[in-house]
Design an enzyme around this catalytic site. Sequence first.
Site, PDB file in Angstrom:
ATOM      1  CG  HIS A 140       3.536 -37.509  19.956  1.00 55.71           C
ATOM      2  ND1 HIS A 140       2.182 -37.378  20.018  1.00 55.71           N
ATOM      3  CD2 HIS A 140       4.000 -36.330  19.439  1.00 55.71           C
ATOM      4  CE1 HIS A 140       1.830 -36.175  19.569  1.00 55.71           C
ATOM      5  NE2 HIS A 140       2.920 -35.528  19.208  1.00 55.71           N
ATOM      6  CD  GLU A 173       5.909 -33.265  26.291  1.00 56.38           C
ATOM      7  OE1 GLU A 173       5.222 -33.396  25.256  1.00 56.38           O
ATOM      8  OE2 GLU A 173       6.682 -32.314  26.485  1.00 56.38           O
ATOM      9  CD  GLN A 203      11.794  11.038  11.574  1.00 59.66           C
ATOM     10  OE1 GLN A 203      12.712  10.489  10.987  1.00 59.66           O
ATOM     11  NE2 GLN A 203      10.534  10.756  11.317  1.00 59.66           N
ATOM     12  CE1 TYR A 231      -3.693   2.367   0.138  1.00 54.39           C
ATOM     13  CE2 TYR A 231      -2.355   3.501   1.773  1.00 54.39           C
ATOM     14  CZ  TYR A 231      -3.423   3.494   0.888  1.00 54.39           C
ATOM     15  OH  TYR A 231      -4.193   4.613   0.748  1.00 54.39           O
ATOM     16  CD  GLU A 267      10.816   5.115  11.979  1.00 52.66           C
ATOM     17  OE1 GLU A 267      10.429   6.202  12.450  1.00 52.66           O
ATOM     18  OE2 GLU A 267      10.470   4.706  10.849  1.00 52.66           O
ATOM     19  CG  HIS A 268      15.019   6.847  11.587  1.00 53.23           C
ATOM     20  ND1 HIS A 268      13.705   7.241  11.622  1.00 53.23           N
ATOM     21  CD2 HIS A 268      15.192   6.214  10.396  1.00 53.23           C
ATOM     22  CE1 HIS A 268      13.096   6.861  10.493  1.00 53.23           C
ATOM     23  NE2 HIS A 268      13.975   6.226   9.736  1.00 53.23           N
ATOM     24  CG  ASP A 290      14.597   8.582   5.485  1.00 52.18           C
ATOM     25  OD1 ASP A 290      14.405   7.594   6.209  1.00 52.18           O
ATOM     26  OD2 ASP A 290      14.566   9.754   5.905  1.00 52.18           O
ATOM     27  CG  HIS A 307       8.640  11.959   7.901  1.00 49.19           C
ATOM     28  ND1 HIS A 307       8.311  11.536   6.640  1.00 49.19           N
ATOM     29  CD2 HIS A 307       9.920  11.594   8.101  1.00 49.19           C
ATOM     30  CE1 HIS A 307       9.372  10.930   6.095  1.00 49.19           C
ATOM     31  NE2 HIS A 307      10.357  10.953   6.965  1.00 49.19           N
TER      32      HIS A 307
END
Lengths: 430, 430
Positions: free
Chosen positions: A415, A410, A255, A124, A322-323, A356, A258
């Site tokens: 099994h 178990e 930044q 997207y 993030e950065h 970026d 944005h």
Amino acid sequence: MKINTYPQKESWSELVKRPILQREKLTELITEIFSEVEKNGDQALLDFNKKFDGAEIQNIKVSETEIESAENQISNELKQAIQQAKDNITAFHASQNTEKEKIETTKGVVCWRENRAIEKVGIYIPGGTAPLFSTVLMLAIPAQLAGCKEIILCTPTDKNGNINPAILYTAKICGVTQLFKVGGAQAIAAMTLGTENIPNVFKIFGPGNQYVVAAKEFAQNYNVAIDMPAGPSEVLVIADEKAIPEFCAADLLSQAEHGSDSQVVFLATDEEIFNQTIEETEKQLKELPRNELAEEALKNSHFVLLNTQEEAFEFSNLYAPEHLILALEDFEKYIPKIQNAGSVFLGNYSCESAGDYASGTNHTLPTNGFSKNYSGVSLDSFVKKITFQNLSKEGLQNLGKTIEIMAEAEGLFAHKNAVSIRLKQENERI
Amino acid sequence: MKINTYPQKESWSELVKRPILQREKLTELITEIFSEVEKNGDQALLDFNKKFDGAEIQNIKVSETEIESAENQISNELKQAIQQAKDNITAFHASQNTEKEKIETTKGVVCWRENRAIEKVGIYIPGGTAPLFSTVLMLAIPAQLAGCKEIILCTPTDKNGNINPAILYTAKICGVTQLFKVGGAQAIAAMTLGTENIPNVFKIFGPGNQYVVAAKEFAQNYNVAIDMPAGPSEVLVIADEKAIPEFCAADLLSQAEHGSDSQVVFLATDEEIFNQTIEETEKQLKELPRNELAEEALKNSHFVLLNTQEEAFEFSNLYAPEHLILALEDFEKYIPKIQNAGSVFLGNYSCESAGDYASGTNHTLPTNGFSKNYSGVSLDSFVKKITFQNLSKEGLQNLGKTIEIMAEAEGLFAHKNAVSIRLKQENERI
């Protein structure tokens, strides 16, 4: 700007908090959009396009002619720039491909992993004023490298039904298989459910507004995977006494532009650099052509003066940016101290905008503190790693007793029996 | 058993459907549990333990004494089995650690990735009749290998307040840092929110009932990551004319005994093998000590006779099984055809229980068709991969123009300026 000099550690947990987003309850609206798309398919998309974006579109699918004409509409200079970025992003993401390594864990027991592309992925790309063709690079390149068979891209058009030519051109050269003129939550619904024209996909990538984010979360109810949880973009810069305030300010502002919800954090240990960077940020802000968003973002942002670099890294790991930009002369020495970050930029010439756009790293990264528990997008995001194992007769003889004992402990007798029946037959044959 | 001979391809989409789970709307209950745990911390946990599990517990935290005494309660035979499994799981997961590879994408532009452990992780081990110490191995071993600082484990007790000693022993030898006596949704709430004794964690792993599953989903609202979406366990077996019906039946039953909602699918191209496997499954079922669950699971399971191996792999990829067993003589040749699967078992001696316990691969795998878009748990699940970049002056000179052109084309002028200001200063200095 919120300026904090030598804050007590007790107050840090407040300082690292993200601005709380007033996220509306969108569940009802999103449910309705998904239901309409499920019922009416492409017609629902055309109706929503008109209603939400004011765009009258005849064909939801972008035609070959439109893609070809896009190529003629963008400059050679931009094409060359996109090509250099593409080469770098390809080189870096191709290097993430791991060779399968077969491990013999016990004599006769061989295990390994193989990558398989996620067959159908959706990308997207939001509309709005900034045509994010760079995000097309960041998502379509690893998808193509991974070997995804279908790479679908949805993006809204302008009021005249057109998509920015840089997006179309980039999609074409990066192997997007089909492009569709649809935006918002309805695009996510279409890629989740499928329509007459739009195939459903297994994983959806890409940024978007609150409707898109809510729709991506909702898509998971239909067993579709998404790239990562969303949040506003952010940067944290750590500066020493040799840092260059002009550079630090420019990075903080890149930044901040944005969006009004972006967050920037500046940590310094040198008072002079600290004050100069604040001044320089204010100065550069005024010179930006569109400074409203950046100004708004700066209001929520912290400039923090600390005693030591150790403190700065402790703060940064708590914030989990993030950065992360290290405007430090001896950055090498501090790399091991980094615990939580999406992507790290080292030294005075590694500006965030390099990553970026064009250095090769991916710009789809964990925000909102998610770098504590998520990685950014990489080649791995487009593949599944399937484990394989091959036991020879000897392998099962060497391992069988262990499996039997554990299965019995178990209480899982079938099994155990899957081993016993094989070992028994072997013994009978011997 | 649902037996299908040579079904039309049009009917496959029905055959690959999972049984629809009657999942109750648990949101209200889960919200209440989280709210109680947030408000009353450990006391809420003790109250819920009593209410839901009928267990009166004094100390929520497992003591050193309890762990030591567990060691004395289990046999040397079981200890040795656990050790062999641990060695194999360690060897395979250690091999997944990738060395950092520095890539110079443009002269002077160096990019790489480094792994960092998720600092705090939580493991949930369900109670019930089967003490899943094997799941402790599968989750704690990669957590410790990754370097997670805190590895928290929560598991419910029996009515007397005790945890199965095999769970305690395994947790100890695999580096679990703290164990707590709490089960169900309240355990997930505790690891999400933190209490006086239980630390909050960044990612939660492990299986559980519908309450635990719903609580893990809910935990994501608090920015906690989870291992993967949940679903009932399943196996798909593909057999050729050389397959051994006894082995196939044993593998199908070992999956079916997991629970009444487990699903098993058997695909064969040879009618004799097909019929013999059906007979053998019915025969072995009767001999199992606890066959009620397996019998229930088999009711929803498909035995499908197909024309060719190509069809079998097409069907399998559409189904996207958690476990895929190739009871095929020439399995090597078919590996490239596998698109969607969690873990693959090759040949007559690679039974699923080998991977469930001891071969080295992880048994926490994507079910419910999620192998189309998710990988199983691996070392990767416990780390974030952080990207790094270092641009030298020369690097920025080589890449700067490209970044400027792209930033301008996206209308992001502060992004452009972060480069321009650096290039300008360089030029002035030169």
